[in-house]
Design a protein around this motif. Structure first.
Motif, PDB file in Angstrom:
ATOM      1  N   LYS A 194      29.012  51.572  44.125  1.00 48.97           N
ATOM      2  CA  LYS A 194      30.453  50.954  44.918  1.00 48.97           C
ATOM      3  C   LYS A 194      31.380  51.543  44.605  1.00 48.97           C
ATOM      4  N   THR A 195      32.468  51.629  46.228  1.00 48.39           N
ATOM      5  CA  THR A 195      33.665  52.403  45.211  1.00 48.39           C
ATOM      6  C   THR A 195      34.734  51.661  45.304  1.00 48.39           C
ATOM      7  N   LYS A 196      36.188  51.947  44.592  1.00 49.78           N
ATOM      8  CA  LYS A 196      36.781  51.239  44.434  1.00 49.78           C
ATOM      9  C   LYS A 196      37.957  50.230  45.360  1.00 49.78           C
ATOM     10  N   THR A 197      37.116  50.745  46.736  1.00 52.30           N
ATOM     11  CA  THR A 197      37.954  50.106  47.818  1.00 52.30           C
ATOM     12  C   THR A 197      37.105  48.591  47.832  1.00 52.30           C
ATOM     13  N   GLN A 198      35.664  48.849  47.888  1.00 48.80           N
ATOM     14  CA  GLN A 198      35.480  47.895  48.035  1.00 48.80           C
ATOM     15  C   GLN A 198      35.034  47.351  46.910  1.00 48.80           C
ATOM     16  N   ILE A 199      35.066  47.186  45.778  1.00 52.89           N
ATOM     17  CA  ILE A 199      35.604  46.448  44.333  1.00 52.89           C
ATOM     18  C   ILE A 199      36.209  45.467  44.088  1.00 52.89           C
ATOM     19  N   ILE A 200      37.190  45.969  45.032  1.00 54.03           N
ATOM     20  CA  ILE A 200      38.996  45.532  45.423  1.00 54.03           C
ATOM     21  C   ILE A 200      38.759  44.284  46.377  1.00 54.03           C
ATOM     22  N   PHE A 201      37.773  44.538  47.794  1.00 57.57           N
ATOM     23  CA  PHE A 201      37.993  43.811  48.499  1.00 57.57           C
ATOM     24  C   PHE A 201      36.089  42.398  48.310  1.00 57.57           C
ATOM     25  N   GLN A 202      35.823  42.443  47.603  1.00 57.45           N
ATOM     26  CA  GLN A 202      34.286  42.449  47.362  1.00 57.45           C
ATOM     27  C   GLN A 202      34.797  41.535  45.885  1.00 57.45           C
ATOM     28  N   ASN A 203      35.075  42.213  45.394  1.00 58.17           N
ATOM     29  CA  ASN A 203      34.989  41.656  43.460  1.00 58.17           C
ATOM     30  C   ASN A 203      36.153  41.125  43.429  1.00 58.17           C
ATOM     31  N   VAL A 204      37.186  42.143  43.370  1.00 61.45           N
ATOM     32  CA  VAL A 204      38.739  41.550  42.719  1.00 61.45           C
ATOM     33  C   VAL A 204      39.826  40.514  42.900  1.00 61.45           C
ATOM     34  N   LEU A 205      39.473  40.879  44.913  1.00 59.17           N
ATOM     35  CA  LEU A 205      40.612  39.972  45.434  1.00 59.17           C
ATOM     36  C   LEU A 205      39.698  38.303  45.641  1.00 59.17           C
ATOM     37  N   PRO A 206      38.271  38.351  45.594  1.00 54.84           N
ATOM     38  CA  PRO A 206      38.064  36.972  45.303  1.00 54.84           C
ATOM     39  C   PRO A 206      38.294  35.842  44.241  1.00 54.84           C
ATOM     40  N   HIS A 207      38.561  36.900  43.182  1.00 53.29           N
ATOM     41  CA  HIS A 207      38.430  36.489  42.254  1.00 53.29           C
ATOM     42  C   HIS A 207      40.066  36.230  41.373  1.00 53.29           C
ATOM     43  N   LEU A 208      41.019  37.300  42.115  1.00 54.93           N
ATOM     44  CA  LEU A 208      42.203  37.139  42.159  1.00 54.93           C
ATOM     45  C   LEU A 208      43.075  35.468  42.983  1.00 54.93           C
ATOM     46  N   ILE A 209      42.407  35.763  44.634  1.00 53.46           N
ATOM     47  CA  ILE A 209      43.415  34.973  45.129  1.00 53.46           C
ATOM     48  C   ILE A 209      43.700  33.241  45.408  1.00 53.46           C
ATOM     49  N   PRO A 210      42.419  32.933  44.337  1.00 54.58           N
ATOM     50  CA  PRO A 210      43.100  31.496  43.784  1.00 54.58           C
ATOM     51  C   PRO A 210      43.592  31.859  42.309  1.00 54.58           C
ATOM     52  N   HIS A 211      44.112  32.198  41.478  1.00 53.81           N
ATOM     53  CA  HIS A 211      45.398  32.806  40.738  1.00 53.81           C
ATOM     54  C   HIS A 211      47.187  33.138  41.579  1.00 53.81           C
ATOM     55  N   GLY A 212      46.494  34.033  43.078  1.00 49.67           N
ATOM     56  CA  GLY A 212      47.490  34.817  43.725  1.00 49.67           C
ATOM     57  C   GLY A 212      48.462  33.198  44.482  1.00 49.67           C
ATOM     58  N   VAL A 213      47.889  32.355  44.749  1.00 48.31           N
ATOM     59  CA  VAL A 213      47.736  31.222  45.518  1.00 48.31           C
ATOM     60  C   VAL A 213      48.358  30.284  44.459  1.00 48.31           C
ATOM     61  N   SER A 214      48.104  29.964  43.245  1.00 47.69           N
ATOM     62  CA  SER A 214      48.347  29.059  42.629  1.00 47.69           C
ATOM     63  C   SER A 214      49.823  29.885  42.502  1.00 47.69           C
ATOM     64  N   GLN A 215      50.115  30.770  41.901  1.00 42.21           N
ATOM     65  CA  GLN A 215      51.291  31.539  41.802  1.00 42.21           C
ATOM     66  C   GLN A 215      52.064  31.797  42.781  1.00 42.21           C
ATOM     67  N   PHE A 216      51.976  32.045  44.327  1.00 41.80           N
ATOM     68  CA  PHE A 216      52.595  32.059  45.598  1.00 41.80           C
ATOM     69  C   PHE A 216      53.597  30.099  45.075  1.00 41.80           C
ATOM     70  N   PHE A 217      53.015  29.312  45.324  1.00 43.83           N
ATOM     71  CA  PHE A 217      54.021  28.285  45.102  1.00 43.83           C
ATOM     72  C   PHE A 217      54.950  28.197  44.197  1.00 43.83           C
ATOM     73  N   LYS A 218      54.472  28.896  42.863  1.00 52.14           N
ATOM     74  CA  LYS A 218      55.185  28.992  41.822  1.00 52.14           C
ATOM     75  C   LYS A 218      56.463  29.728  41.720  1.00 52.14           C
ATOM     76  N   GLU A 219      56.290  30.990  42.972  1.00 50.38           N
ATOM     77  CA  GLU A 219      57.499  31.690  43.206  1.00 50.38           C
ATOM     78  C   GLU A 219      58.153  31.208  43.879  1.00 50.38           C
ATOM     79  N   MET A 220      57.753  30.507  44.858  1.00 53.80           N
ATOM     80  CA  MET A 220      58.591  29.721  45.494  1.00 53.80           C
ATOM     81  C   MET A 220      59.691  28.804  45.230  1.00 53.80           C
TER      82      MET A 220
END
Length: 839
Positions: A194-220
């Motif tokens: 897998k390329t780094k781009t595939q890893i970002i979209f298929q592995n990193v983002l799925p694990h990162l989005i929950p943290h991001g959603v939670s952090q989004f409201f805290k940033e707000m």
């Protein structure tokens, strides 16, 4: 036993309440957030009993104003409710822009990009040494941010606050990405190629989005906290203006549109007298505190929910991202018999997005007749009217044209005369600032270097005022003056035998009467003098106004005032010249000025009982013309006549009565006298009070389209003055219509002064006198278009250069307000009218 996620529950409830306040404010309050309460008796509870007292603003909480009023008399609860949407949008955009910046930088830094990691570290270090509050305060204090309308101001503030706060969020995302990349399954993904781009979209983002959603409201929440801190430092979103210009007296800036931050701008003063005005600061602080706490709890509750072992968020996100793959869609289409359901679903979503983006969502009920407006403009610009100068035969005949058109459409017409004489017409009985027309004149200047130049009236200079004493003493032939034009620095060069002609940048008037408008009966008393060390009386003055080159009528006053154009102005900046001045005896007013009204009753109303009336006004007079007739001054009347025709021809009668008012003696906005059309209508005849007593009124002013190549429409609005009508909602609906029409516009809720002339003439750069006069007793007043376009009344003012696009948009906006603004045309019962009026 299943444990309840209390942070998520409490945060969700608070967020739902905030969303309800944002989108359905009328369900929570019937008060107008921009209405200014007059002093009145209020009822409130004291020691368990209801007491009544006469109160001035800020009023304590009472039976009508649940949370009291602010210094301006505006209902605090209504401003908090209506301000929720603006404040929440600001917090949302701060968090969104921070996430847009921090997410890619944090991800790539966490995947090993050391340069990006150093950038994150640098910004975190910098804003540890220089607090982001101080940095934001410095940037947002630029004057550029003070005059931005709310929508643009929210975006601008959000960008600034995102730029100063993204690095902390980026550091969090970087750490989370590093932990994900350290997981064992990442090595397996790399092993299968897998390329780094595939890893970002298929592995990193799925694990990162929950943290991001939670952090989004805290940033707000953190963004809202920063907004509250900035408000304490007197920085807040939206247009600001000096409070002293409003109906009450004060000396500080404030925001006019409802927004929580602007309500804290006086907190440092209010805290010092907290026992007296505790409600002014307490309730906005509570709203901020509850919102920040609730959004933080929501973010924390989501974090706890996503970390549960039973959570399927990550797997769901991975499935969602993989389903968006173009490659997968291609394979599904190839085997469509098997995968027809997901293909049809994706095709439907794609079609919906295209329709939403490109399908026209707006259609005027009636298209404005721009050809009809141009026909009226050509007719009123005809050479036979000679510019429609007030008091002249041409001005009178132009009024007859307007009356004929209104009568043919079935309007009930009324003419109000503006007398220019006190008694029988004669030079002795002329009123102060009565309009005069001068046909010819020359000025010859001889300079110290031996140069001699001659300048011509209406080409190189204009006569602004003519000395009353000279008019009465002159025979009907011509005026002649000889003397020295000089600045105060060169006054010592002029011998006592010679007449002095001051060269100044303002209108010189008697020092003992230096306040207020210089153009009044009081300012006619005594002699004008020039100089400090040595006082010299004078009868003629040169007034230098930068970039001013508009032809003017002359007006009767204490001195003869000459405004030079271009080359002559530059020559006079030298400060000293011998001058010979001649001009012909002025043509005195042959007719009174005339305010022309056309009335169309609403459904179920009559002239005697008009109910709430929509008053739409515009000037029809111009200035005396010697050559080509400038069309710009005819534009408001042309737009009004066309609008009157289309309104009369509507298939269904309007629910409110409409009155079209054509102002005379209104064109010259650099004067301010009781004989201006709207001034005379309001202050002398008290006609606005009649409108209030008969049901109240809304005032719209159709202004000039200008000649510049621009498609941006100016809207100048003022808050409600005479009654508890939904002014804010009507104005917002008007803006929604313009947004749907895709009309670029700039909205101002302030009086902006032309700094080059305001100190001497009281020239308003953004608003006409009629908008100011008519606002005092109306529900509100709105000006549409330019009050004083650049080049109006100059040689550039030609028919082929007229901005037809803006003329059409001025008419269309007003026509759509009459036919599509349900807030304006709502047939609800009138609120109780207050008859305390500003005279």
């Amino acid at each position: 036993m299943k444990r309840v996620n209390f942070p998520l529950l409490i945060g969700s409830v608070i967020l739902m309440v905030l969303l309800a306040l944002s989108y359905f404010p009328e369900f929570f309050t019937d008060r107008d957030p921009i209405h200014e309460e007059p002093p009145r008796y209020i009822e409130y509870e004291k020691d368990g009993e209801i007491v009544e007292e006469l109160s001035v603003n800020p009023m304590r909480p009472n039976t009508i104003n649940l949370m009291g009023t602010d210094d301006a008399g505006r209902d605090i609860f209504a401003r908090l409710v209506y301000g929720t949407r603006n404040t929440m949008r600001l917090g949302f955009f701060i968090a969104l822009f921070r996430m847009i910046i921090a997410l890619p930088i944090g991800i790539f830094a966490g995947m090993g990009r050391k340069t990006l990691s150093r950038i994150i570290g640098f910004f975190n270090t910098f804003f540890s040494a220089v607090p982001m509050l101080i940095f934001s305060y410095i940037v947002l204090n630029f004057n550029y941010f003070y005059r931005m309308q709310m929508e643009k101001s929210i975006v601008a503030f959000a960008i600034v606050l995102a730029l100063v706060g993204w690095s902390k969020l980026a550091g969090i995302i970087e750490d989370v990405t590093k932990r994900i990349m350290a997981e064992d399954f990442i090595e397996g993904e790399l092993a299968i190629g897998k390329t780094k781009t595939q890893i970002i979209f298929q592995n990193v983002l799925p694990h990162l989005i929950p943290h991001g959603v939670s952090q989004f409201f805290k940033e707000m929440a953190m963004g809202l906290f920063l907004v509250a801190q900035l408000a304490v430092l007197y920085v807040f979103v939206g247009t600001t203006r000096e409070v002293g210009a409003m109906a009450f007296r004060a000396n500080y800036r404030m925001g006019l549109e409802p927004e929580w931050g602007g309500m804290l701008s006086r907190i440092t003063n209010d805290v010092m007298r907290f026992e007296e005005v505790w409600w002014v600061s307490l309730f906005p602080v509570l709203f901020f505190a509850v919102a920040i706490m609730g959004i933080n709890l929501l973010g924390e509750g989501l974090r706890l929910e996503f970390q549960k072992r039973t959570s399927r968020v990550i797997s769901t996100i991975r499935k969602g991202i993989s389903s968006l793959s173009p490659k997968l869609l291609y394979l599904q289409i190839r085997d469509i018999r098997k995968y027809y359901k997901p293909v049809l679903l994706k095709a439907g979503v794609f079609a919906f997005i295209l329709l939403y983006l490109f399908m026209p969502r707006y259609q005027s009920i009636v298209d404005y007749d721009i050809d009809g407006a141009l026909n009226h403009l050509d007719a009123l610009s005809d050479v036979k009217y000679k510019g429609r100068a007030s008091g002249t035969e041409g001005g009178y005949q132009a009024g007859e044209y307007i009356l004929s058109e209104l009568n043919s459409l079935g309007y009930q017409t009324e003419v109000t005369e503006i007398p220019f004489y006190d008694g029988e017409p004669s030079p002795e009985s002329l009123k102060v600032m009565a309009p005069l027309t001068v046909q010819q004149g020359t000025i010859t200047l001889s300079f110290e270097n031996g140069t001699r130049k001659t300048y011509r009236l209406h080409e190189d200079f204009t006569l602004f005022t003519i000395a009353r004493e000279e008019l009465l003493g002159a025979a009907e032939g011509e005026f002649y003056y000889a003397g020295t034009a000089t600045t105060e620095d060169n006054l010592g060069k002029v011998t006592s035998e010679k007449s002095v002609f001051p060269i100044t940048e303002h209108y010189i008037r008697e020092l003992l009467s230096s306040t207020g408008s210089p153009f009044s009966v009081e300012k006619m008393r005594g002699k004008n003098t020039f100089g400090e060390a040595e006082k010299r009386e004078f009868m003629v003055q040169f007034m230098l106004l930068d970039e001013y080159s508009s032809v003017s009528n002359a007006y009767l006053h204490k001195t003869t005032t000459i405004i030079p154009f271009d080359e002559m102005r530059e020559d006079l900046y030298e400060g000293f010249a011998e001058a010979e001045i001649t001009f012909s005896y002025p043509e005195l007013p042959r007719h009174n000025g005339r305010i022309i009204q056309g009335f169309l009753p609403g459904s179920g109303f009559s002239k005697e009982k008009p109910g709430e009336t929509i008053v739409i006004g515009g000037s029809y007079d111009g200035v005396y013309e010697t050559g080509d007739i400038s069309p710009q001054s005819a534009a408001p009347a042309s737009a009004l006549l066309t609008l009157a025709k289309q309104t009369a021809e509507l298939e269904n009668p309007l629910s409110k009565s409409v009155s079209f008012v054509f102002w005379d003696n209104q064109y010259e906005i650099k004067k301010n006298t009781n004989e201006e059309g709207s001034e005379y209508f309001h202050r002398e005849l008290l006609k606005t009070i009649d409108l209030v007593v008969s049901g109240g009124y809304y005032y719209y002013e159709l202004n000039y389209p200008g000649m510049e190549d621009t498609d941006t429409l100016n809207i100048v609005s003022f808050p409600a003055q005479g009654g508890r009508k939904p002014s804010y909602k009507i104005g917002r609906r008007m803006e929604d219509l313009m947004t749907d029409m895709k009309i670029p516009y700039r909205r101002f809720q302030s009086i902006f002064y032309d700094t080059s002339t305001s100190s001497s003439l009281g020239v308003y750069d953004m608003v006409t006198r009629s908008v100011l006069d008519m606002r005092l007793n109306g529900f509100f007043s709105v000006g549409i278009g330019l009050s004083q376009p650049k080049g109006m009344g100059t040689v550039m003012d030609q028919r082929e250069k007229l901005n037809v696009l803006l003329l059409n948009r001025i008419g269309q906006v007003m026509l759509d307000n009459l036919t599509m603004n349900e807030e304006l045309m709502e047939n609800g019962e009138s609120s109780e009218l207050k008859l305390e009026v500003a005279k």
